[in-house]
Design a protein around this motif. Structure first.
Motif, short mmCIF file in Angstrom:
data_model
loop_
_atom_site.label_atom_id
_atom_site.label_comp_id
_atom_site.label_asym_id
_atom_site.label_seq_id
_atom_site.Cartn_x
_atom_site.Cartn_y
_atom_site.Cartn_z
N GLU A 23 0.84 -1.21 0.00
CA GLU A 23 0.00 0.00 0.00
C GLU A 23 0.87 1.26 0.00
O GLU A 23 0.61 2.21 -0.73
N HIS A 24 1.92 1.26 0.80
CA HIS A 24 2.85 2.40 0.85
C HIS A 24 3.53 2.60 -0.51
O HIS A 24 3.64 3.73 -1.01
N THR A 25 3.94 1.54 -1.12
CA THR A 25 4.59 1.62 -2.43
C THR A 25 3.61 2.13 -3.49
O THR A 25 3.98 2.95 -4.34
N ARG A 26 2.37 1.71 -3.42
CA ARG A 26 1.35 2.19 -4.36
C ARG A 26 1.14 3.70 -4.20
O ARG A 26 1.00 4.42 -5.19
N GLU A 27 1.08 4.17 -2.95
CA GLU A 27 0.90 5.60 -2.71
C GLU A 27 2.08 6.40 -3.28
O GLU A 27 1.88 7.43 -3.94
N GLU A 28 3.29 5.93 -3.03
CA GLU A 28 4.47 6.62 -3.56
C GLU A 28 4.45 6.62 -5.09
O GLU A 28 4.77 7.63 -5.73
N LEU A 29 4.06 5.49 -5.68
CA LEU A 29 4.00 5.38 -7.13
C LEU A 29 2.95 6.34 -7.70
O LEU A 29 3.19 7.01 -8.71
N GLY A 30 1.81 6.43 -7.03
CA GLY A 30 0.76 7.35 -7.46
C GLY A 30 1.23 8.80 -7.42
O GLY A 30 0.98 9.58 -8.35
N GLN A 31 1.93 9.17 -6.36
CA GLN A 31 2.46 10.53 -6.25
C GLN A 31 3.49 10.81 -7.34
O GLN A 31 3.53 11.90 -7.92
N THR A 32 4.32 9.82 -7.62
CA THR A 32 5.33 9.98 -8.66
C THR A 32 4.67 10.15 -10.02
O THR A 32 5.07 11.01 -10.82
N VAL A 33 3.64 9.35 -10.29
CA VAL A 33 2.94 9.45 -11.57
C VAL A 33 2.27 10.82 -11.69
O VAL A 33 2.31 11.46 -12.76
N GLU A 34 1.65 11.32 -10.60
CA GLU A 34 1.03 12.65 -10.64
C GLU A 34 2.06 13.74 -10.91
O GLU A 34 1.81 14.66 -11.70
N ALA A 35 3.22 13.63 -10.29
CA ALA A 35 4.27 14.62 -10.51
C ALA A 35 4.76 14.59 -11.95
O ALA A 35 4.96 15.64 -12.58
N LEU A 36 4.93 13.40 -12.49
CA LEU A 36 5.37 13.28 -13.89
C LEU A 36 4.30 13.80 -14.84
O LEU A 36 4.61 14.47 -15.84
N ALA A 37 3.04 13.53 -14.54
CA ALA A 37 1.95 14.02 -15.40
C ALA A 37 1.91 15.55 -15.37
O ALA A 37 1.68 16.18 -16.41
N ALA A 38 2.12 16.14 -14.21
CA ALA A 38 2.12 17.60 -14.11
C ALA A 38 3.27 18.19 -14.93
O ALA A 38 3.10 19.22 -15.59
N LYS A 39 4.43 17.55 -14.88
CA LYS A 39 5.56 18.04 -15.67
C LYS A 39 5.32 17.88 -17.16
O LYS A 39 5.79 18.68 -17.97
N ALA A 40 4.57 16.87 -17.54
CA ALA A 40 4.32 16.62 -18.96
C ALA A 40 3.17 17.45 -19.50
O ALA A 40 3.00 17.55 -20.71
N ASP A 41 2.37 18.07 -18.62
CA ASP A 41 1.22 18.86 -19.05
C ASP A 41 1.68 20.25 -19.48
O ASP A 41 1.67 21.21 -18.73
#
Length: 155
Positions: A23-41
């Motif tokens: 669960e902790h790894t999923r949360e970190e992965l979700g945050q990382t994906v959100e950060a990458l999506a923001a940089k790509a937007d």
């Protein structure tokens, strides 16, 4: 399955600990994906940059406007100080005559103007009265400009 040997200092994680780690790894992965999506937007970044530039431009425009208003006020005062009294008196007399003539012309125009146009003209006149100082300062600055230009041509 791993079975702990007697030489192991740590026991194998329990299923509950494994779920918690997942669960902790999923949360970190979700945050990382959100950060990458923001940089790509790029569109969102461009909008944010445009808003920043717009704010800076409005700030600079207000500053320049204040500086122009101050300069025009100083120029108007300079013109008033440098103009001889007889000229000021003649200008005041001429202004009175123009004001009276404009009043008569305005009355005649008001009688012949349709109501919607008259209402818009009244709104514009009210706005001009509310901003009288900047208008007078601009007029004075225009007079100073014309006087300076005229004096430079005669040299």
């Amino acid at each position: 399955m791993n079975t702990p040997s007697q030489g192991d200092k740590e026991a194998a994680p329990t299923p509950e600990e494994l779920r918690s780690q997942i669960e902790h790894t999923r949360e970190e992965l979700g945050q990382t994906v959100e950060a990458l999506a923001a940089k790509a937007d790029v569109k969102a970044q461009a909008k944010e940059k445009a808003a920043d530039v717009k704010g800076q431009a409005a700030e600079k425009a207000a500053l320049v406007s204040d500086q122009i208003r101050d300069t025009a006020t100083q120029a108007a005062q300079l013109v008033k100080d440098k103009t001889p009294d007889p000229v000021l008196d003649k200008a005041a007399h001429a202004a009175t005559q123009v004001r009276d003539a404009a009043g008569r012309a305005g009355q005649l125009a008001a009688e012949k103007t349709p109501d919607p146009i008259r209402e818009k003209a009244e709104a514009a006149a009210t706005m001009a009265k509310a901003n009288r100082t900047p208008l007078l300062a601009a007029a004075a600055a225009g007079v100073v400009f014309l006087l300076l230009r005229r004096s430079r041509k005669h040299r």
